[in-house]
Design a protein around this motif. Structure first.
Motif, PDB file in Angstrom:
ATOM      1  N   SER A 135       0.867  -1.291   0.170  1.00 27.82           N
ATOM      2  CA  SER A 135      -0.046  -0.126   0.185  1.00 27.82           C
ATOM      3  C   SER A 135       0.908   1.306  -0.095  1.00 27.82           C
ATOM      4  CB  SER A 135      -0.806  -0.001   1.198  1.00 27.82           C
ATOM      5  OG  SER A 135      -1.593   1.187   1.303  1.00 27.82           O
ATOM      6  N   GLY A 136       1.964   1.252   0.743  1.00 33.02           N
ATOM      7  CA  GLY A 136       2.768   2.463   0.943  1.00 33.02           C
ATOM      8  C   GLY A 136       3.494   2.491  -0.589  1.00 33.02           C
ATOM      9  N   LYS A 138       2.342   1.634  -3.311  1.00 30.56           N
ATOM     10  CA  LYS A 138       1.439   2.269  -4.308  1.00 30.56           C
ATOM     11  C   LYS A 138       1.212   3.741  -4.206  1.00 30.56           C
ATOM     12  CE  LYS A 138      -2.365   0.082  -5.401  1.00 30.56           C
ATOM     13  NZ  LYS A 138      -3.650  -0.305  -5.275  1.00 30.56           N
ATOM     14  N   THR A 139       1.021   4.246  -2.929  1.00 30.17           N
ATOM     15  CA  THR A 139       1.073   5.711  -2.549  1.00 30.17           C
ATOM     16  C   THR A 139       2.321   6.511  -3.172  1.00 30.17           C
ATOM     17  OG1 THR A 139      -0.350   5.162  -0.734  1.00 30.17           O
ATOM     18  CG2 THR A 139       0.787   7.385  -0.711  1.00 30.17           C
ATOM     19  N   SER A 140       3.269   5.807  -2.924  1.00 31.28           N
ATOM     20  CA  SER A 140       4.775   6.412  -3.474  1.00 31.28           C
ATOM     21  C   SER A 140       4.830   6.530  -5.004  1.00 31.28           C
ATOM     22  CB  SER A 140       5.786   5.924  -2.729  1.00 31.28           C
ATOM     23  OG  SER A 140       7.159   6.256  -3.487  1.00 31.28           O
ATOM     24  N   GLU A 142       2.169   6.388  -7.149  1.00 33.01           N
ATOM     25  CA  GLU A 142       1.272   7.428  -7.605  1.00 33.01           C
ATOM     26  C   GLU A 142       1.748   8.887  -7.480  1.00 33.01           C
ATOM     27  OE1 GLU A 142      -1.410   6.676  -9.498  1.00 33.01           O
ATOM     28  OE2 GLU A 142      -1.294   4.685  -9.126  1.00 33.01           O
TER      29      GLU A 142
END
Length: 195
Positions: A135-136, A138-140, A142
């Motif tokens: 999840s982290g 993916k955030t990075s 994006e």
């Protein structure tokens, strides 16, 4: 100056994205165990991965390989842009890499959502940690994709506005030359009238 600043900004965006994408690719690989480096990492719990939808494992490998191979190519060539046009092209390539990383991360996340746990090979806490890591990542990823898109848009905007600025400056020079010619003519007329 603006041209140089945009090229430097593009280089920084490229480098930052490459570092982030490398980390994301590695995190996917630690879970799916595709590279030689991580092939044995998941051996103890591989049978639990995507237990509720094994087809995801078959999707994960090409998604990972696609991202990893493009990363290797771009990493080998480095940022070599000499002008804004080539900087924009290189940003487009790293943006394509971002799309591939996004795909690999999404499939890896789906794998983890369909994964069983047990207390011998993969505890709920370990699985939760893996989900948090992906999840982290993916955030990075994006955020990096957004930064790359923004850098490309800044270059495009500059390339559109720069010719207009040159035209405006040329028009201003022409108007100044006309005003100077009129002033010189008025001065010459005034000298003629005073003689």
């Amino acid at each position: 100056k603006k041209h140089k600043d945009l090229k430097e900004s593009a280089k920084n965006s490229y480098s930052s994205a490459m570092a982030s994408f490398s980390s994301s690719i590695d995190e996917c690989d630690k879970i799916i165990g595709e590279s030689d480096q991580n092939k044995k990492t998941n051996d103890s719990y591989e049978h639990l991965l995507a237990a509720h939808d094994k087809s995801l494992m078959y999707e994960a490998v090409p998604a990972y390989q696609s991202a990893a191979s493009l990363y290797e190519k771009l990493n080998e060539q480095g940022f070599t842009a000499t002008d804004l046009e080539s900087a924009e092209e290189q940003l487009a390539e790293v943006e394509k890499l971002g799309d591939r990383v996004r795909s690999a991360l999404n499939i890896t996340e789906q794998i983890l959502q369909k994964t069983n746990t047990d207390y011998q090979y993969l505890t709920p806490t370990s699985l939760s940690g893996m989900k948090t890591t992906i999840s982290g990542a993916k955030t990075s990823a994006e955020a990096q994709i957004s930064a790359i898109t923004n850098a490309k848009q800044q270059i495009t905007s500059f390339q559109i506005s720069e010719p207009q600025s040159v035209k405006d400056a040329e028009l201003s020079v022409e108007q100044s030359e006309l005003s100077l010619a009129q002033a010189e003519q008025s001065l010459a007329q005034a000298k003629t009238n005073s003689d």
